[in-house]
Enzyme design. Structure first.
Site, PDB file in Angstrom:
ATOM      1  N   ARG A 140       0.809  -0.941  -0.006  1.00 30.94           N
ATOM      2  CA  ARG A 140      -0.118  -0.029  -0.068  1.00 30.94           C
ATOM      3  C   ARG A 140       0.789   1.138  -0.023  1.00 30.94           C
ATOM      4  O   ARG A 140       1.615   1.353   1.058  1.00 30.94           O
ATOM      5  CB  ARG A 140      -0.670  -0.041   1.276  1.00 30.94           C
ATOM      6  CG  ARG A 140      -2.200   0.905   1.120  1.00 30.94           C
ATOM      7  CD  ARG A 140      -2.586   0.949   2.614  1.00 30.94           C
ATOM      8  NE  ARG A 140      -1.851   1.933   3.596  1.00 30.94           N
ATOM      9  CZ  ARG A 140      -1.952   1.579   4.934  1.00 30.94           C
ATOM     10  NH1 ARG A 140      -3.096   0.831   5.484  1.00 30.94           N
ATOM     11  NH2 ARG A 140      -1.406   2.531   5.952  1.00 30.94           N
ATOM     12  N   HIS A 196      -3.692   4.870   5.166  1.00 31.00           N
ATOM     13  CA  HIS A 196      -4.908   4.182   5.227  1.00 31.00           C
ATOM     14  C   HIS A 196      -5.956   4.859   4.585  1.00 31.00           C
ATOM     15  O   HIS A 196      -7.007   4.154   3.664  1.00 31.00           O
ATOM     16  CB  HIS A 196      -5.139   3.921   6.640  1.00 31.00           C
ATOM     17  CG  HIS A 196      -6.346   3.422   6.993  1.00 31.00           C
ATOM     18  ND1 HIS A 196      -6.999   2.153   6.449  1.00 31.00           N
ATOM     19  CD2 HIS A 196      -7.507   4.059   7.717  1.00 31.00           C
ATOM     20  CE1 HIS A 196      -8.307   2.288   6.888  1.00 31.00           C
ATOM     21  NE2 HIS A 196      -8.512   3.098   7.555  1.00 31.00           N
ATOM     22  N   TYR A 223       3.561   6.397  11.140  1.00 31.09           N
ATOM     23  CA  TYR A 223       3.870   4.951  11.389  1.00 31.09           C
ATOM     24  C   TYR A 223       4.713   4.102  10.663  1.00 31.09           C
ATOM     25  O   TYR A 223       5.168   3.146  10.794  1.00 31.09           O
ATOM     26  CB  TYR A 223       2.759   4.267  11.811  1.00 31.09           C
ATOM     27  CG  TYR A 223       1.616   4.216  10.764  1.00 31.09           C
ATOM     28  CD1 TYR A 223       1.827   3.562   9.661  1.00 31.09           C
ATOM     29  CD2 TYR A 223       0.632   5.352  10.663  1.00 31.09           C
ATOM     30  CE1 TYR A 223       0.623   3.462   8.584  1.00 31.09           C
ATOM     31  CE2 TYR A 223      -0.282   5.299   9.646  1.00 31.09           C
ATOM     32  CZ  TYR A 223      -0.195   4.333   8.433  1.00 31.09           C
ATOM     33  OH  TYR A 223      -0.961   4.594   7.469  1.00 31.09           O
TER      34      TYR A 223
END
Length: 328
Positions: free
Chosen positions: A242, A246, A254
């Site tokens: 990815r 998100h 992160y």
């Protein structure tokens, strides 16, 4: 697993699908940043090979349930791009009349029965569809796409168990991008291989390179061969990357810069195009033509969505179970 021998037509079709998804996702990214799109957006940039490989192995009539990161699968399954764009822009001519938006697209005409913003929620939905197909004696299959985060929910285990017990015509396809929202797989899973977990429910399982559309296609075709033959459900785990956060706007604190660079280095479009050039199935001019065609189609879809009408406020209660107050 050895991939099937690739021909020129298949190679171009897979590349064209990935280019179309990428161009669409990048356009959505830009228009969301410009505040032209309401709600939340979750992009699949970097994961296009999974959608392309999966859809190329499915029949149009097969049922498909996808996640909140599902634009690519809907496009790869053959949905009308203008109606997909209109739905994301919240317009009345969208697939769900602008009511579903990015996370809840359903395109029944091509077998996409819904996207879902709840982690793992598509799993029992797909099992129900598979059960209906079984009861009706039909030859279609149902497919549930889910992420690695969903594997730690009861929905995954309940679905895998009942599907195996009833030998449902169901394919479970995990897009393992290593993150459950913001949490790395190593932190939330004692067993990081989703395919290994399938043994608990006697499901045959495949674990493949999700950056290679041919590897995904080969695994899905082999798994579906068993499912269509009445041998019960199967699971395919696709290891992918990815690139974006998100959700759009996620600062990704992160993830280290090194990891993000590695994700970009695993770009499935670049890797697949390089392979096709090595094998003499594509030249740079053809690659540029495919990319240009994708951008043109996307530009037309976005323009359509921008110009389309918003839903009539008077229609707000249509398709909703509604009982006026005071009614008996």
């Amino acid at each position: 697993m050895p991939a099937e021998e690739i021909d020129r037509a298949l190679a171009r079709r897979l590349l064209a699908t990935m280019q179309l998804i990428r161009a669409f996702e990048e356009a959505v990214r830009d228009h969301f940043a410009a505040r032209h799109i309401p709600g939340f957006i979750h992009l699949s940039i970097g994961q296009e090979a999974v959608a392309a490989g999966l859809a190329s192995a499915l029949e149009r009539e097969d049922y498909l349930y996808v996640t909140h990161r599902g634009h690519g699968h809907v496009i790869a399954k053959g949905a009308d791009l203008k109606r997909v764009a209109a739905e994301i822009f919240g317009k009345a001519s969208g697939y769900c009349r602008g009511r579903g938006g990015s996370m809840h697209i359903a395109a029944f005409e091509v077998g996409v029965l819904g996207a879902n913003g709840v982690v793992g929620a598509g799993l029992p939905h797909a099992a129900g569809a598979a059960w209906a197909l079984q009861l009706q004696g039909r030859q279609q299959v149902a497919v549930a796409v889910f992420g690695d985060g969903a594997v730690n929910t009861g929905l995954f285990h309940e679905t895998a168990n009942i599907a195996s017990l009833w030998r449902l015509p169901l394919l479970l396809l995990c897009e393992n991008n290593g993150y459950a929202e913001f949490t790395p797989l190593s932190v939330h899973a004692a067993v990081e291989s989703v395919a290994e977990r399938a043994a608990a429910y006697r499901l045959p399982a495949w674990r493949v390179d999700g950056q290679d559309p041919l590897a995904v296609r080969a695994a899905v075709r082999e798994a579906l061969g068993r499912v269509r033959a009445g041998e019960g459900p199967a699971l395919v785990e696709c290891l992918t990357w990815r690139v974006r956060g998100h959700y759009e706007g996620d600062p990704q604190r992160y993830r280290s810069s090194t990891e993000l660079e590695e994700a970009v280095a695993h770009d499935p479009l670049r890797l697949f195009a390089e392979r096709l050039r090595r094998e003499g199935l594509l030249n740079e001019a053809e690659e540029a033509e495919v990319a240009a065609q994708a951008r043109q189609v996307v530009a037309e879809a976005i323009a359509y969505a921008q110009e389309a009408a918003l839903p009539d406020p008077a229609s707000a209660l249509e398709d909703v179970l509604y009982q006026p107050s005071g009614a008996g």
